[in-house]
Design a protein around this motif. Sequence first.
Motif, PDB file in Angstrom:
ATOM      1  N   UNK A  55       0.865  -1.112   0.056  1.00 32.36           N
ATOM      2  CA  UNK A  55       0.093   0.016   0.008  1.00 32.36           C
ATOM      3  C   UNK A  55       0.845   1.239   0.088  1.00 32.36           C
ATOM      4  N   UNK A  56       2.147   1.242  -0.212  1.00 34.29           N
ATOM      5  CA  UNK A  56       2.897   2.476  -0.192  1.00 34.29           C
ATOM      6  C   UNK A  56       2.628   3.300  -1.217  1.00 34.29           C
ATOM      7  N   UNK A  57       2.546   4.644  -0.806  1.00 27.85           N
ATOM      8  CA  UNK A  57       2.243   5.656  -1.874  1.00 27.85           C
ATOM      9  C   UNK A  57       3.098   6.758  -2.008  1.00 27.85           C
ATOM     10  N   UNK A  58       3.402   7.396  -3.014  1.00 26.19           N
ATOM     11  CA  UNK A  58       4.068   8.630  -3.245  1.00 26.19           C
ATOM     12  C   UNK A  58       3.337   9.587  -3.714  1.00 26.19           C
ATOM     13  N   UNK A  59       3.049  10.722  -3.018  1.00 25.45           N
ATOM     14  CA  UNK A  59       2.265  11.744  -3.376  1.00 25.45           C
ATOM     15  C   UNK A  59       2.972  13.066  -4.415  1.00 25.45           C
ATOM     16  N   UNK A  60       4.493  12.997  -4.107  1.00 27.20           N
ATOM     17  CA  UNK A  60       5.019  14.006  -4.985  1.00 27.20           C
ATOM     18  C   UNK A  60       5.856  13.206  -5.975  1.00 27.20           C
ATOM     19  N   UNK A  61       6.276  14.169  -6.941  1.00 29.54           N
ATOM     20  CA  UNK A  61       7.322  13.933  -7.994  1.00 29.54           C
ATOM     21  C   UNK A  61       8.624  13.177  -7.528  1.00 29.54           C
ATOM     22  N   UNK A  62       9.193  13.886  -6.317  1.00 26.89           N
ATOM     23  CA  UNK A  62      10.317  13.354  -5.626  1.00 26.89           C
ATOM     24  C   UNK A  62      10.192  12.924  -4.413  1.00 26.89           C
ATOM     25  N   UNK A  63       8.968  12.809  -3.749  1.00 30.96           N
ATOM     26  CA  UNK A  63       8.874  12.680  -2.260  1.00 30.96           C
ATOM     27  C   UNK A  63       7.572  11.890  -2.081  1.00 30.96           C
ATOM     28  N   UNK A  64       7.636  11.384  -0.705  1.00 26.77           N
ATOM     29  CA  UNK A  64       6.370  10.707  -0.082  1.00 26.77           C
ATOM     30  C   UNK A  64       5.108  11.456  -0.219  1.00 26.77           C
ATOM     31  N   UNK A  65       5.488  12.695   0.662  1.00 27.34           N
ATOM     32  CA  UNK A  65       4.395  13.717   0.646  1.00 27.34           C
ATOM     33  C   UNK A  65       4.269  14.920  -0.080  1.00 27.34           C
ATOM     34  N   UNK A  66       3.352  15.867   0.158  1.00 31.12           N
ATOM     35  CA  UNK A  66       3.569  16.991  -0.887  1.00 31.12           C
ATOM     36  C   UNK A  66       2.812  18.099   0.108  1.00 31.12           C
ATOM     37  N   UNK A  67       3.591  19.214  -0.006  1.00 31.59           N
ATOM     38  CA  UNK A  67       2.625  20.527   0.661  1.00 31.59           C
ATOM     39  C   UNK A  67       1.904  20.957  -0.361  1.00 31.59           C
ATOM     40  N   UNK A  68       2.681  21.132  -1.731  1.00 35.38           N
ATOM     41  CA  UNK A  68       1.669  21.723  -2.995  1.00 35.38           C
ATOM     42  C   UNK A  68       1.127  20.552  -3.982  1.00 35.38           C
ATOM     43  N   UNK A  69       0.096  20.467  -4.241  1.00 34.25           N
ATOM     44  CA  UNK A  69      -0.337  19.559  -5.049  1.00 34.25           C
ATOM     45  C   UNK A  69      -0.015  19.975  -6.446  1.00 34.25           C
ATOM     46  N   UNK A  70       0.232  19.174  -7.509  1.00 29.86           N
ATOM     47  CA  UNK A  70       0.696  19.664  -8.862  1.00 29.86           C
ATOM     48  C   UNK A  70      -0.143  19.185  -9.688  1.00 29.86           C
ATOM     49  N   UNK A  71      -0.383  19.681 -11.005  1.00 29.63           N
ATOM     50  CA  UNK A  71      -1.140  19.389 -12.133  1.00 29.63           C
ATOM     51  C   UNK A  71      -0.320  19.695 -13.499  1.00 29.63           C
ATOM     52  N   UNK A  72      -0.352  18.615 -14.310  1.00 24.13           N
ATOM     53  CA  UNK A  72       0.554  18.813 -15.446  1.00 24.13           C
ATOM     54  C   UNK A  72       0.183  19.895 -16.180  1.00 24.13           C
ATOM     55  N   UNK A  73      -1.025  20.575 -16.107  1.00 26.62           N
ATOM     56  CA  UNK A  73      -1.478  21.637 -17.039  1.00 26.62           C
ATOM     57  C   UNK A  73      -0.839  22.860 -16.444  1.00 26.62           C
ATOM     58  N   UNK A  74      -0.446  23.018 -15.232  1.00 25.84           N
ATOM     59  CA  UNK A  74       0.445  24.048 -14.577  1.00 25.84           C
ATOM     60  C   UNK A  74       1.580  24.485 -15.478  1.00 25.84           C
ATOM     61  N   UNK A 300       8.317   0.226  -7.163  1.00 22.78           N
ATOM     62  CA  UNK A 300       7.154  -0.931  -6.921  1.00 22.78           C
ATOM     63  C   UNK A 300       5.866   0.018  -7.585  1.00 22.78           C
ATOM     64  N   UNK A 301       5.551   1.049  -7.235  1.00 25.44           N
ATOM     65  CA  UNK A 301       4.405   1.620  -7.552  1.00 25.44           C
ATOM     66  C   UNK A 301       4.412   1.498  -9.381  1.00 25.44           C
ATOM     67  N   UNK A 302       5.746   1.882  -9.921  1.00 23.11           N
ATOM     68  CA  UNK A 302       5.862   1.827 -11.433  1.00 23.11           C
ATOM     69  C   UNK A 302       5.400   0.239 -11.900  1.00 23.11           C
ATOM     70  N   UNK A 303       5.959  -0.569 -11.141  1.00 22.86           N
ATOM     71  CA  UNK A 303       5.804  -2.007 -11.605  1.00 22.86           C
ATOM     72  C   UNK A 303       4.182  -2.640 -11.704  1.00 22.86           C
ATOM     73  N   UNK A 304       3.675  -2.037 -10.397  1.00 23.14           N
ATOM     74  CA  UNK A 304       2.166  -2.304 -10.430  1.00 23.14           C
ATOM     75  C   UNK A 304       1.367  -1.689 -11.230  1.00 23.14           C
ATOM     76  N   UNK A 305       1.813  -0.846 -11.845  1.00 22.26           N
ATOM     77  CA  UNK A 305       1.008   0.189 -12.925  1.00 22.26           C
ATOM     78  C   UNK A 305       1.254  -0.180 -14.221  1.00 22.26           C
ATOM     79  N   UNK A 306       2.079  -1.345 -14.361  1.00 20.16           N
ATOM     80  CA  UNK A 306       2.428  -1.608 -15.695  1.00 20.16           C
ATOM     81  C   UNK A 306       3.591  -1.476 -16.427  1.00 20.16           C
ATOM     82  N   UNK A 307       4.564  -0.604 -15.544  1.00 19.75           N
ATOM     83  CA  UNK A 307       5.716  -0.372 -16.314  1.00 19.75           C
ATOM     84  C   UNK A 307       6.582  -1.677 -16.765  1.00 19.75           C
ATOM     85  N   UNK A 308       7.385  -1.711 -17.737  1.00 19.95           N
ATOM     86  CA  UNK A 308       8.118  -2.810 -18.179  1.00 19.95           C
ATOM     87  C   UNK A 308       9.060  -2.940 -17.052  1.00 19.95           C
TER      88      UNK A 308
END
Length: 360
Positions: A55-74, A300-308
């Motif tokens: 159940x491990x998660x990563x909320x940020x691009x480089x971190x487990x947590x995030x102060x600011x949320x990001x959107x690729x449209x920004x 692990x997250x990449x593997x479970x999401x179908x990354x080669x």
Amino acid sequence: MSAQNPGMSLEMANLGVGAWRSRTLAVLLMAVIGTVFWVDSRYPALMKRYHAGTQVKAAGALTFGAVYRLDRTMPLRVRVWRTTVNWLDANRIGMTFSFLFGPAALTFLAMVPRRRTGSKYLNTLFGAAAGMPMAVCTNCVAPIARGFYAAGMSRESVLAAMFASPALNVVVLAMTFALFPAKVAILKLATVLFLIFVFAPAAASREEEKSYVCPIDIPVAESWWQAIVNVARSYGKSFWYVFRVAFPLMILGAVLGALVIELLPPQTIIAQASIGGIVLVALVGAFLPVPMAFDVAIAYIAMTHGAPMPYVVAILCTLGIISVFSLSVLGKTISWRLAGAAYATVTALGIVAGVIARGW
């Protein structure tokens, strides 16, 4: 001659007692800083990630947590700024520890008569043994490594400690073997052991030996009060020696890491595996400044999401063991050629590991 012996003996005894007092205070300083960090923060956080399991998660691009949320449209500048702030926030505790512990280690080791042996392999083993329990990421170990080297530890010891701290920690290894197939975990472990016991002594032996001058000098103390004053002054000098170089490089590393990860197309590791893709993943993985155990989690997250699997293995074998920040401190402290060799070797190992996984 006999009339001089009592005075000489007394002088040597005072020297030993003074050094003993200062060493005791320096050890106590390291113990207090380390205990607060390891007991109150680092190992509880690592155990939390270990128990999270699948159940491990990563909320940020480089971190487990995030102060600011990001959107690729920004806009890119907004995403880089927010990722940088998220990184600084996620690493505030670990970096605070490293900026305090590194100078403490320098202060203590400066009082130790012998900081290295005549064997590069024994020095490497000593460095790995020192790095394993520290439980700090590749970024946080960089200021500590600067303190180690300034105190007179060998290059191979410093390299081994830098590699072992993020990659050979027992909790991180347990996470790796729990989340991945055994052959993947063993391949990752093999690359780490190669870096420590093959690359570190070999690369260190290729560097030109330079005359060593410790940046601090601790006078002999004749009383506990003098020892306290001397250690406090030496610690202040040690702190400035570490901080003045590592802190600006930390900010620069955070910005560069944020820029690279935000420029990377999100579908990069989802596409079909190719040699070019493995090379790109390895190059980026060895560059990014990520926190402790983030490499295991994101692979692990990449593997479970179908990354080669080749991309997963390349991530696992490059991300988190070095970074643009740790390499810049290594270059500034020891040599840029050594830093470049470390980056090239980690990248090459990631590519080889990815190619091996491609044949599974």
